[in-house]
Design a protein around this motif. Sequence first.
Motif, PDB file in Angstrom:
ATOM      1  N   VAL A 124      50.112  30.743  40.690  1.00  0.00           N
ATOM      2  CA  VAL A 124      49.878  31.607  41.887  1.00  0.00           C
ATOM      3  C   VAL A 124      50.806  32.868  41.910  1.00  0.00           C
ATOM      4  N   SER A 125      51.821  32.803  41.592  1.00  0.00           N
ATOM      5  CA  SER A 125      52.890  33.767  41.748  1.00  0.00           C
ATOM      6  C   SER A 125      52.249  34.913  41.073  1.00  0.00           C
ATOM      7  N   GLY A 126      52.045  34.651  39.720  1.00  0.00           N
ATOM      8  CA  GLY A 126      51.665  35.689  38.925  1.00  0.00           C
ATOM      9  C   GLY A 126      50.337  36.329  39.299  1.00  0.00           C
ATOM     10  N   ALA A 127      49.418  35.293  39.751  1.00  0.00           N
ATOM     11  CA  ALA A 127      48.170  36.057  39.979  1.00  0.00           C
ATOM     12  C   ALA A 127      48.442  36.985  41.197  1.00  0.00           C
ATOM     13  N   CYS A 128      49.165  36.621  42.017  1.00  0.00           N
ATOM     14  CA  CYS A 128      49.337  37.281  43.512  1.00  0.00           C
ATOM     15  C   CYS A 128      50.095  38.624  42.867  1.00  0.00           C
ATOM     16  N   PHE A 129      51.202  38.474  42.243  1.00  0.00           N
ATOM     17  CA  PHE A 129      51.678  39.893  42.004  1.00  0.00           C
ATOM     18  C   PHE A 129      50.575  40.818  41.195  1.00  0.00           C
ATOM     19  N   SER A 130      49.840  40.073  40.327  1.00  0.00           N
ATOM     20  CA  SER A 130      49.177  41.143  39.745  1.00  0.00           C
ATOM     21  C   SER A 130      48.032  41.824  40.677  1.00  0.00           C
ATOM     22  N   ASP A 131      47.648  40.750  41.915  1.00  0.00           N
ATOM     23  CA  ASP A 131      46.824  41.362  42.863  1.00  0.00           C
ATOM     24  C   ASP A 131      47.206  42.530  43.391  1.00  0.00           C
TER      25      ASP A 131
END
Length: 439
Positions: free
Chosen positions: A14-21
């Motif tokens: 979740v954190s990785g996906a949000c940072f990329s977003d």
Amino acid sequence: MHIAMIGAGYVGLVSGACFSDFGHQVVCIDSNAEKVASLNNGEMPIHEPGLAELVARNVGQGRLSFASDLKSAVCEAEVVFIAVGTPSRRGDGHADLSYVYAAAREIATVLPERAVVVTKSTVPVGTGDEVERIIREENPTATVAVVSNPEFLREGAAIRDFKHPDRIVIGTDDPRARSAMAEVYRPLHLNASPILYTDRRTAELTKYAANSFLATKIAFINEIADLAEKVGANVQEVARGIGLDNRIGQKFLHAGPGFGGSCFPKDAMALIKTGQDNESPVRIVETVVAVNDQRKRAMARKVANAFGGNLRGKSIAVLGVTFKPDTDDMRDAPSIPLITALQDMGAEVRVFDPVGMEQAKKVFENVTFCENAYRCAKGCHALVIVTEWEQFRALDLKELSTIMACPVIVDLRNIYSPEEVRRNGFLYCGVGRPKSVAY
Ligand code: NAD
Ligand code: UDX
């Protein structure tokens, strides 16, 4: 910024996906090659609302990727997050830090010059010191800064929580690391989320204090619920009556079968251990854990009491087995000791959960897994609502009353109006509400 996220579980993914977003370039690394392969095929290893779309968008736009080879993935990162598991250590309840330390050892020799290492995993005070020591031991020339940045997201609401946190806690005394973290979180700061800068040990302790405090609120209202049953009061109205006082707050005052999940039980236990190790016991939290542990089996006695204390020969339908709705996570779910206790009392147990069935099949033995709530209830002597999935909030009570062998509903989440259920011919037992069957 180039970010490497070690561990692609509930928090790392979740954190990785949000940072990329937010526009960062992110690679999520997981030692579980099967997990990485399925992520690369667009399949999510966990159930989390909105996650598949978020991942697909960012993979499609070239900002998010997945790898199992840590070395090649870390070597370009400016910031390396460690988001691996910290479960309870078998036997003694301390946090098991072996995954964190293994990750630190693995990254040490491949860290780029001046990289910042961040523990996002929930770790006891002093873990950051040890991570720093390990990295220096493996790579004596490294110019490394180790930051504590605990995560406060909740499963089921993880993306929203990550993107709109009440606060971000960053623990470091290193000015270079502080400015790197400010850059990482700049988009969130622009969302008006406050960033609290502090030292590393304070950040580490803040996470355990937060989870233990929330767990304490739940254990407290659960005991008030028990008392309400004895004295003929309504715990929901008590919760509202106290929660409207801003000093108390309305959240985390829902009485139920006891808290569970991958964080509260293990984190409360780890805080207890830290207290004992430092000769500063956190007795309130010790009591919270003991009270909560007893509660889950006590909920089975509540079911039994609807049948004069005897469940032999009775079929019980359990709706919801994950520790909360909108997740497939079964870790420390209250349903586990509850179902075991029902079976110990001689009941035959049938189970339905909207998304948790696959995980549940790995956990439960000798239960019948059913396709939906009605198939589960068919022929049963009692229906027990353990997890408050939305689809359980408007069950067709008339239909249930015709297909069940005995009209009993035990609503451990208080999602029904007792009057409405009783009007449909059921015996109704909630938690802490007038005429609830006590245990
Ligand atoms: P998880 O078990 O879902 O995921 C951990 C992942 O790390 C796994 O996929 C595992 O394969 C991987 N891993 C382990 N060692 C590795 C290594 N050396 N290299 C690469 N990958 C490795 O765990 P989680 O629920 O995401 O929790 C992670 C941390 O975050 C824990 O400390 C937890 O307490 C904390 N936390 C969890 C939540 C939550 O809601 N789950 C919320 C806040 C904080
Ligand atoms: C929790 C923390 O809320 C989150 O900040 C932290 O990062 C991880 O741990 P999570 O475990 O995902 O999140 O779920 P949460 O919504 O906090 O619920 C935990 C347990 O408490 C569940 O079993 C839930 O049913 C129970 N609960 C929660 C109650 O019984 N009553 C409540 O009022 C709230």
